[in-house]
Structures are given as C-alpha cells and as structure tokens.
Write an enzyme that holds these catalytic residues in place. Structure first.
Site, PDB file in Angstrom:
ATOM      1  N   TRP A   1      34.970   9.249  57.652  1.00 23.20           N
ATOM      2  CA  TRP A   1      33.521   8.958  57.388  1.00 23.20           C
ATOM      3  C   TRP A   1      32.801   8.383  58.232  1.00 23.20           C
ATOM      4  O   TRP A   1      33.389   7.277  58.594  1.00 23.20           O
ATOM      5  CB  TRP A   1      33.427   8.429  55.921  1.00 23.20           C
TER       6      TRP A   1
ATOM      7  N   ASP B   1      39.667   4.490  50.418  1.00 19.25           N
ATOM      8  CA  ASP B   1      38.333   4.737  50.265  1.00 19.25           C
ATOM      9  C   ASP B   1      38.556   5.822  48.897  1.00 19.25           C
ATOM     10  O   ASP B   1      38.644   7.061  49.375  1.00 19.25           O
ATOM     11  CB  ASP B   1      37.758   5.191  51.340  1.00 19.25           C
TER      12      ASP B   1
ATOM     13  N   ALA C   1      36.107   7.931  46.972  1.00 19.01           N
ATOM     14  CA  ALA C   1      34.462   8.101  46.476  1.00 19.01           C
ATOM     15  C   ALA C   1      34.434   9.458  45.914  1.00 19.01           C
ATOM     16  O   ALA C   1      33.242   9.481  45.215  1.00 19.01           O
ATOM     17  CB  ALA C   1      33.822   8.154  47.832  1.00 19.01           C
TER      18      ALA C   1
ATOM     19  N   LYS D   1      29.073   9.805  43.066  1.00 21.26           N
ATOM     20  CA  LYS D   1      29.235  11.122  42.912  1.00 21.26           C
ATOM     21  C   LYS D   1      29.880  11.628  41.464  1.00 21.26           C
ATOM     22  O   LYS D   1      29.252  12.576  40.853  1.00 21.26           O
ATOM     23  CB  LYS D   1      30.178  11.810  43.974  1.00 21.26           C
TER      24      LYS D   1
END
Length: 394
Positions: A128, A209, A211, A244
């Site tokens: 990212w 991470d 997400a 999300k």
C-alpha cells in the site's frame, strides 16, 4: 515560513479520482479508489450499523471524552474478532486510532520511540503506497522484500523468504493479514508457517496490517495468519481497520493491537496511551462505539456477519465473471488468477501506457500499476472491462 513551502507530489489515487470526476463520459468506470460499492454504485450503510447508531442515539447521555485508549469494549471486541480464542487477553494491549492509517502510524511511532534505534522496517514489494509515505515522512529505515511475481501473478514465496532471511534481530516485518493491497495475492497456510519459523529464528517482530478481514475467505480464515504469528511469536503488532468490513469509512475507526508477554502488557498499555496523548490525545469514539455495539449484541453481530458475507460473495462472483469473460475473449488462461485472488484488489500486469489507453479509449480508471478495485464493477460493467483489457493489453 509559509511562503517558502513546496507543494507535495499529488497522491496518485486521489488525483485519479479527481480525473474521473472531471470526465464527462456517462459510461466511465471508476476502479481506482478502494471502497466497496453495490451494483448500483452506492457504498451502503450496513443494516447493523444503522441499528447500532439508532441505539447509540437513543441511549447515549454524554459526548465527554473517552479514555486515552478509547472504549475498552471496542478493543475487547475487535481483539477477539482478530485473535480468536487462542490468545490470552492478558498478553494484549490496544488503543483506538483514527482509522487503520492511524493504527499504522502509531505502530511506527511505537517502533521509533521505544524499539531499537536502528531497526529496519521491511515492506512487501509492492505494498500500500501510504506505508512508504508514512515511513519516509518519519525518516525510518526501510527495505523491501519480494512478494508478487508479475509473470505468474502469484506470491513469490521463495523470493520473499530469501529476502527476509536477511532481517536482523529487532527489525520489523510489515505483512498484510489478508487481501493483499494492491495485488490480491495471499499467503497460504503453509506459507504463513514458513514466515513464522523464519521470524522466530531471526528474532524479528511482525507488524500485520489487517484492513480487509472478512473480505477474502471469511472472518476466521482471513485472520488465520495473524493468529498463527500471535501464537508462535513473543511479540506482534497489529494495525486493524473497520472501514471496509463495517462500511464506516468516514468514521475513522482503527485499532493498534499488541501481543507481548503478559508480564509486560500493562507497561505496553501505558506506553500506547502516552502515544495517543502525544499525537492526538483522545481518539475518535463514534465509529468504535458502533463496532462495540454490534460485536457486543448477538443479533446485531449475526446480521452484520450475514451482510458482510453477502459482500464477500459478491466480490468473488465478480472475480469469477471477469476471469471467465477474459478467458473467452483472449482464448487463454492468462487472467485466471483474478478468480484466485481475494479482497477488493487485483493487479492486472498491464503497463502504464496500457492503463492510460484504457482510460482514454474506454473511460476505465485504474491505478497506474494496473491495480483495479473489483468492488467497483458490476455484472454489466465486467464485459466492458474485459473487452478493454482484451483489446488493449499485449
């Protein structure tokens, strides 16, 4: 002072969004920004979120500050969802943060302020882009490890492990818990085991991470790698986002979660609290309170999980449809990987020139490295995209 400032380079994804808005064509397709959309192009408010907000509206009696770490029920609920039942809660510490990005930033702050001064943060190639942006802004040493094989469109596991064999004790290895952004290619269970073995041998600390939990293979399956590392290794940093999977993007609900020895967790919590105080004092509460309300109520949680599963399955169906359309149009299996990837994103392997041509000729907007947001498609636009790819990409 202000007159001497230089404008920063524009964020490529935000710039792409602006280009899309300014395009007058009715048939344009936005596959750039990472938000889930229904077939009608709407990013919906989930049913359980609406119900939780109504309950908060009816029952909340104050807008006073929460504690520095945020609502304890939020941390407990989200930590349980991520780690499952295999980790002693006494080993954990957590702080609410402004979104998953805030959790990433606070994790790096923790490493910089309280880790080894010379610790290197290892990031996947690609990753990212904001990971790199934050690390550069903080002037932290970074190195990349191989991750995605452009030829096979799969994880380059052997290259990854060969690169990570060079990590030093105390280094931080940044991993994507699931639904890798930007490629959509995930580690297998066997791959996670090999990564855990290597990190244990080298004495490095994983930072995960996560997400997109629930967008790939399901809530538990998507957290399996994170849980394995938390069970096998003495220390783990986890940056989580609710944007999300709860659909509360603008509420900025994130969590920095740490796993350490139980004898140290209390001190870690005090340090995390101090980091929040130094950076933004008390964290946002509305989004975390929505999440805590949902996770703490059996009926709301069941309804949320059902809608999340509908979302996950809709993206898998779009992946399968796109892979099938491309197989028919190209008479090859070149794009079959799209059906195997997970989450919102896949990277096509198109060149920047081909990406630009699809934008100019077909009104299809994707990031320059050919990352496309699967959730930006619907059953009617999949054939349009397949035709553009087939006619444009060599």
């Amino acid at each position: 002072m202000l007159s001497g400032l230089k404008a920063p380079a524009p964020d490529k994804i935000l710039a792409l969004t602006q280009m899309f808005r300014e395009d007058p064509r009715d048939a344009k397709i936005d596959l750039g920004v990472g938000v889930y959309r229904t077939p009608e192009g709407v990013t919906p408010v989930m049913r359980a979120v609406k119900a939780a907000e109504k309950r908060i509206w009816d029952e909340q009696t104050t807008k006073s500050y929460t504690g520095l770490a945020g609502d304890p029920a939020y941390a407990r609920g989200l930590a349980g969802m991520i780690l499952g039942e295999g980790i002693d809660p006494g080993r954990t510490a957590a702080i609410a943060t402004p979104g998953g990005t805030g959790a990433v930033r606070q994790a790096f702050e923790l490493v910089k302020a309280h880790g080894r001064a010379d610790a290197t943060v290892w990031v996947s190639d690609p990753t990212w882009p904001n990971h790199i942006t934050i690390l550069r802004h903080m002037e932290m040493p970074t190195r990349t490890y191989r991750y995605f094989d452009d030829a096979t469109c799969k994880v380059d596991v052997e290259g990854m492990l060969a690169d990570l064999a060079e990590v030093a004790e105390g280094d931080i290895v940044l991993l994507h818990g699931c639904c890798h952004n930007p490629t959509g290619a995930n580690l297998t269970a066997a791959d996670w085991t090999r990564v855990a073995d290597l990190l244990a041998e080298r004495g490095a600390t994983p930072m995960i991470d996560i997400a997109y939990q629930g967008f790939g293979d399901g809530l538990d399956a998507d957290a399996a790698g994170t849980r394995l590392l938390a069970e096998r290794l003495p220390e783990v940093l986890i940056a989580a986002s609710c944007s999300k999977n709860f659909g509360i993007y603008r509420e900025r609900a994130g969590l920095l979660l740490t796993v350490s020895d139980a004898s140290e967790a209390g001190t870690v919590q005090l340090v995390l609290n101090a980091l929040n105080r130094a950076n933004y004092s008390f964290p946002p509460d509305h989004g975390p309170r929505i999440v805590a309300t949902i996770l703490g109520d059996a009926d709301l949680r069941a309804d949320w999980q059902a809608e999340l599963e509908e979302t996950r399955l809709s993206m898998l169906a779009l992946r399968r449809q796109l892979a099938d359309e491309l197989r028919q149009r190209t008479n090859s299996s070149r794009y079959d990987f799209i059906a195997d990837h997970r989450g919102m994103f896949s990277r096509l392997g198109a060149s920047p020139d081909e990406v630009a041509k699809m934008r100019e000729d077909f009104g299809i907007y994707m990031v320059g490295d050919s990352r496309l947001n699967i959730a930006g498609l619907n059953a009617d636009t999949v054939p349009v995209l397949a035709r553009a790819i087939a006619q444009t990409c060599a």
